[in-house]
Design an enzyme around this catalytic site. Sequence first.
Site, short mmCIF file in Angstrom:
data_model
loop_
_atom_site.label_atom_id
_atom_site.label_comp_id
_atom_site.label_asym_id
_atom_site.label_seq_id
_atom_site.Cartn_x
_atom_site.Cartn_y
_atom_site.Cartn_z
N ASP A 89 0.86 -1.18 0.00
CA ASP A 89 0.00 0.00 0.00
C ASP A 89 0.90 1.24 0.00
OD1 ASP A 89 0.98 0.09 2.55
OD2 ASP A 89 -0.95 -0.22 3.53
N ASP A 270 -7.83 -7.81 0.17
CA ASP A 270 -6.90 -8.03 1.28
C ASP A 270 -7.65 -7.67 2.56
OD1 ASP A 270 -6.61 -4.94 0.95
OD2 ASP A 270 -5.65 -5.40 2.85
N CYS A 308 -11.94 -29.73 6.02
CA CYS A 308 -10.82 -28.84 5.72
C CYS A 308 -9.53 -29.62 5.54
CB CYS A 308 -10.67 -27.80 6.84
SG CYS A 308 -9.28 -26.68 6.59
N CYS A 310 -6.47 -28.25 5.64
CA CYS A 310 -5.31 -27.48 6.10
C CYS A 310 -4.47 -28.29 7.09
CB CYS A 310 -5.72 -26.14 6.71
SG CYS A 310 -6.12 -26.19 8.46
N CYS A 313 -6.10 -28.64 10.62
CA CYS A 313 -7.22 -29.59 10.68
C CYS A 313 -6.76 -31.02 10.45
CB CYS A 313 -8.30 -29.19 9.69
SG CYS A 313 -9.25 -27.76 10.26
N HIS A 339 -5.02 -22.12 9.60
CA HIS A 339 -6.38 -22.54 9.24
C HIS A 339 -7.15 -21.41 8.56
CE1 HIS A 339 -10.34 -24.36 9.28
NE2 HIS A 339 -10.77 -23.17 9.70
#
Lengths: 373, 373
Positions: A89, A270, A308, A310, A313, A339
């Site tokens: 930014d 974002d 999930c 991930c 998980c 996660h």
Amino acid sequence: MQFNIDATQNKARACTIKTAHSTIQTPVFMPVGTQATVKALDANDMLSLGAQIILGNTYHLYLRPGSKLIKKFGGLHGFSKFPNSFLTDSGGFQAFSLSDNSKPDENGIMFRSHIDGSKHYFTPQSVLDTQYDLGSDIMMILDDLVALPNTKERIKLSIERTTKWAQEAIKYHKEQQAKGIGLEQNIFAIIQGGIDKEFRKLSAQQLCALEDYDGFAIGGLSVGEANEDMYDTVEWTTQFMPTDKPRYLMGVGTPEDLIENIDRGVDMFDCVMPTRNARNGTLFTSFGRVNIKKACFKEDEKPIDETCECYTCKNFSKAYLNHLFRAGEITYFRLASIHNIHYYLDLMRQAREAILQQRWPEFKKEFYAKRSK
Amino acid sequence: MQFNIDATQNKARACTIKTAHSTIQTPVFMPVGTQATVKALDANDMLSLGAQIILGNTYHLYLRPGSKLIKKFGGLHGFSKFPNSFLTDSGGFQAFSLSDNSKPDENGIMFRSHIDGSKHYFTPQSVLDTQYDLGSDIMMILDDLVALPNTKERIKLSIERTTKWAQEAIKYHKEQQAKGIGLEQNIFAIIQGGIDKEFRKLSAQQLCALEDYDGFAIGGLSVGEANEDMYDTVEWTTQFMPTDKPRYLMGVGTPEDLIENIDRGVDMFDCVMPTRNARNGTLFTSFGRVNIKKACFKEDEKPIDETCECYTCKNFSKAYLNHLFRAGEITYFRLASIHNIHYYLDLMRQAREAILQQRWPEFKKEFYAKRSK
């Protein structure tokens, strides 16, 4: 930067952006790596999660460790070791929100560092110089932010100033590129105007007329207005934005916000939400939010979300995460952040697939149906 | 538990301990995982680092999340997902040091929780019950700790009580095993006596006479006494300990302390130092300690230790770590903890190799030579 529209359905778009560092498939969510790291994670974690681009905050990096230092390391990529793209930014938003006293004038923003009170001045040119040093793949330009609600006069001034600075910024960028600086860096302008349709139209038209910009962002939303106002403003504004360039909605938002704004033609997002909420105990799933602090999870042997994929998980129970959170263990922050970022990135991958397969409306319906169960 | 002495040189020993969960090669350092996690790391991090055993704190786990809950998950292994061995202390040390008011009597220790002030009573039997639930591979027994310096009378009482409790503990453990409880769990007694040679001898002789113990620990050191006093006490005490069982020096210490005490016949160590110092900015290397906060590292492109094979050194510069530390990023804690634990575990692997290859004295000399450069 190469930009290609791979598919559209209604207003939703699936695009491909190629920067010098990565191929970005949209809709894309950019995890926030404020100080050259996504909080609690490192570059390899982000690669494992499949992040194609992350966001760095120019204000923070300018103050600490300093953009000159980061330049010595080959920019943010060399410093943090994250090899994919960075968007940075302009620093204007943090100068506005974090500084004790920031003051915009015709030429830039004067502010005091939140770290040591030292005085600094950001101009449309200086924030690009900083971002050349950071080596970001996508640079955002300085805009004149105003607190909302505000007077029509102040908002009008903000738009005029933002346009003037955008003109100066693109001129400066082209001059710098002619000197060989920032050749692989792209530059986005930021449309302002609060939730006022006329102002948004004016700002969009003025900025999008500057054809050298590589993309356009919608700024100044998700600052406390009603969700419907945000959605309406995005829907209204995107019609004035070119179709052949990326559209980035800054600082937004919840999973629902992402779906609604993809539906209104946004490509890039974002937000600190997945990481900040993770640290506060809120975990995102396809069936809604899970407050991992709750006593009901104390003995829960299941993962956060059984569907999930991930790392967290696949390895750990809600009971263990509940314990780590209650015990104040640092380990919790990483597992929860993994996660939540996985959830956001995966939601975007699924949205893209749905658009490519022309089943976006069905996908959107399913998204809500799962949550209302 | 199987125990084998693979090699000795002078008093230094390289042994192998086989528990139900892992093969432990000594000398071994056990990273401290107080609340069912090594701080800032998870089970897979510990596996990647090659940890064969980690330490859990019974006091903390008993209070939160509770040993009954951990039992439901298959003990510490199932709860934390670390598949190798766990050693758990008795809880006595934390009841003594963390509680606002702990009070030992003939039968145990009364204390108030540091979390909520609730009242609890640990006995030689109850701490084993807790550790059966935790499923630890090595259980430590309750001992009567005294603050030093103290009167001869109080230290004498502490040793008498520790021996009495050790007799009760081993009796209870054998009774429980006869009922099928804790069959795969091992039990160590703890020699006390401060830095008084007669007391240490007395305590060692009384405890080591209890032949059903699987190993013996030296407790009550590294509590503020001079290093030389600690080394002398260990050297003195080990001569009264059996050679055919593991010897564990509790809560010690610096890399130098580990080398000195391996030299005096110790096999096992634990200490919060690598993780706590990592979080405070102190990193261990073969050439001494590195204070990563220092301004001189701000632009240092090199890793913490160019000869180090850890994940952190293979990926990140001192400048990046310096930045993450100064910026207060959680990511720093994990990267620094990985490095320090790798250093400790690797030092032990090297020490073992040196003993196996009968070059322990040379190894010790080199260890100090590198640090004095």
